[in-house]
Design a protein around this motif. Structure first.
Motif, short mmCIF file in Angstrom:
data_model
loop_
_atom_site.label_atom_id
_atom_site.label_comp_id
_atom_site.label_asym_id
_atom_site.label_seq_id
_atom_site.Cartn_x
_atom_site.Cartn_y
_atom_site.Cartn_z
N GLN A 170 0.78 -1.22 -0.01
CA GLN A 170 0.17 0.03 -0.06
C GLN A 170 0.87 1.26 0.04
OE1 GLN A 170 -2.68 -0.31 3.54
NE2 GLN A 170 -3.28 -2.25 2.80
N SER A 171 1.90 1.26 0.79
CA SER A 171 3.10 2.30 0.91
C SER A 171 4.07 2.32 -0.18
CB SER A 171 3.51 2.45 2.27
OG SER A 171 4.25 1.40 2.50
N LYS A 172 3.96 1.73 -1.36
CA LYS A 172 5.03 1.52 -2.35
C LYS A 172 6.20 1.31 -1.84
CE LYS A 172 2.22 4.22 -5.25
NZ LYS A 172 2.12 5.47 -6.17
N ASN A 173 6.49 0.30 -0.93
CA ASN A 173 7.61 -0.14 -0.10
C ASN A 173 8.34 1.02 0.78
OD1 ASN A 173 7.50 -2.73 -1.04
ND2 ASN A 173 8.18 -2.13 -3.00
N ASP A 174 7.56 1.64 1.24
CA ASP A 174 8.06 2.62 2.18
C ASP A 174 8.06 2.20 3.58
OD1 ASP A 174 8.72 4.98 3.86
OD2 ASP A 174 7.63 6.35 2.51
N TRP A 175 9.13 1.85 4.07
CA TRP A 175 9.32 1.00 5.53
C TRP A 175 8.94 2.17 6.53
CZ3 TRP A 175 9.68 -4.05 6.39
CH2 TRP A 175 10.09 -4.72 5.45
#
Length: 430
Positions: A170-175
């Motif tokens: 959902q966050s485009k791989n933004d940890w």
């Protein structure tokens, strides 16, 4: 009779393997039972059997009755063309592959000890029991239990990793964004966890990044999105946050339509959402790029130091906007940090290592075993049967055991259930 029990009998060779014969009288010698398949297709892949005088390599399918083969339409499914043995409890009809060639059938009830069947029935027929094996749980070997709890704990981590993977997508791989959502949810505890999570989902994390340099602005953002600035309060700090939030809301085109109501009811003042949101705002302000710091820290003391965060100044003399209270420093306690470690930090570290292809099992074990056991109704009940929970690894494992095995009667896939069945079998043989 359940298929799971038949899988158990075949997989663990709990049958008279030296006397096996098909329903047509051919001898069956098991060279390899095959690999248990938990997905679609035959139940055991790549078995090796001698049936009669012929060595066979292929799959094994298991049913309660032979006729279940046709009930499940296997005769027209080419995935079952390589079945070399049909293992059933009761043989009631001949079965065939898609090309009409017959399949050898083993009626397994002819080769199972009555004592094992009685043990199986006793395990699943206990009425009014909290768990099926509660009368035997105290006798389980410590070594077996310790190994099983470790395996259960990592099963639970894998389960949590699945949730993290969804958030990553959902966050485009933004940890960092995933950490923000998970931490904020856990700051809400059970009462406000879902409400805080809905608050996190109402924000693009890019907005948080732009506002992280000012703690008051962060508080205005969080309190405003939570709906806590909608009251008629004339307190100067409250009015300052209202004005700040109005500017933020207009600038970033924010709305809080999907944010769930925040609750104060039945909460201790130290857990009031106002206090937790202020602490969270301070955490975001003091530790920008928090995710990278979390990944670098290896020790429990390092995390206690990182998360030792207080509220902003206003909340040192308040628990709500409306009423002043006795001055006190409202910092995050070690017990609260433990919950953050259990529910957010360790699962995130585990999941991140998986994505990198790195094994950090020893680091995970060192962290989780240094945290005290949780205390809830499940843990209390297990401890009343046997003292089994001394660390967070134990408590998380036992929660997973009760929820995913005991409550769903998966005793045959449980190390404790297997011990129970084996012990009963041995006792009945002596």
């Amino acid at each position: 009779m359940q298929e799971d029990f038949l899988h158990y009998l075949w997989k663990h060779k709990k049958i008279h393997i030296t006397h096996l014969k098909t329903v047509l009288g051919e001898t069956v010698v098991i060279k390899n039972v095959g690999t248990h398949n938990f997905n679609s297709g035959p139940d055991f892949f790549n078995a090796q059997l001698i049936i009669g005088d012929q060595l066979w390599a292929g799959n094994v399918e298991i049913h309660v009755k032979s006729s279940d083969w046709f009930l499940h339409n296997h005769e027209i499914d080419n995935a079952y063309n390589n079945v070399i043995l049909h293992v059933v409890w009761e043989h009631d009809t001949e079965v065939f592959r898609e090309d009409n060639s017959p399949i050898a059938t083993l009626q397994i009830k002819d080769f199972v000890d009555d004592a094992l069947i009685k043990s199986y029935s006793a395990l699943f027929n206990g009425q009014n029991k909290w768990i099926n094996c509660e009368n035997e749980f105290s006798s389980v070997n410590e070594f077996v239990l310790a190994n099983w709890k470790e395996r259960l704990y990592f099963e639970r981590l894998e389960q949590k990793a699945g949730v993290i993977d969804e958030l990553l997508t959902q966050s485009k791989n933004d940890w960092e964004a995933v950490l923000f959502k998970m931490l904020l949810k856990n700051f809400g505890l059970k009462v406000n966890g879902e409400a805080f999570f809905s608050l996190a989902n109402s924000l693009d994390f890019a907005v948080v990044r732009k506002l992280q340099n000012n703690v008051e602005t962060l508080e205005a953002l969080l309190f405003g999105q939570a709906g806590l600035l909608d009251a008629d309060v004339q307190e100067p700090y409250f009015l300052k946050l209202v004005n700040e939030y109005s500017l933020i809301k207009t600038k970033f085109k924010l709305n809080n339509v999907g944010v769930l109501p925040i609750q104060f009811f039945r909460l201790r003042p130290s857990n009031f959402p106002t206090i937790r949101l202020s602490q969270f705002a301070n955490l975001c302000f003091l530790h920008q790029n928090l995710f990278s710091k979390i990944i670098e820290i290896k020790s429990i003391d390092g995390f206690y130091k990182l998360f030792k965060v207080e509220t902003s100044g206003f909340w040192k003399t308040h628990y709500t906007f409306q009423k002043e209270s006795k001055p006190s420093t409202k910092s995050i306690s070690k017990s609260f940090i433990d919950l953050l470690l259990i529910n957010t930090i360790i699962p995130l570290k585990f999941c991140y290592a998986k994505h990198l292809g790195v094994n950090i099992q020893d680091e995970i074990l060192s962290l989780v075993t240094s945290i005290k056991s949780e205390n809830n109704s499940i843990i209390s009940k297990f401890n009343s049967l046997k003292s089994v929970s001394n660390s967070a690894l134990d408590s998380q494992a036992l929660i997973h055991l009760k929820t995913n095995y005991c409550n769903t009667n998966l005793c045959l896939k449980c190390a404790v259930g297997n011990v129970f069945l084996n012990n009963k079998l041995l006792n009945n043989k002596t």
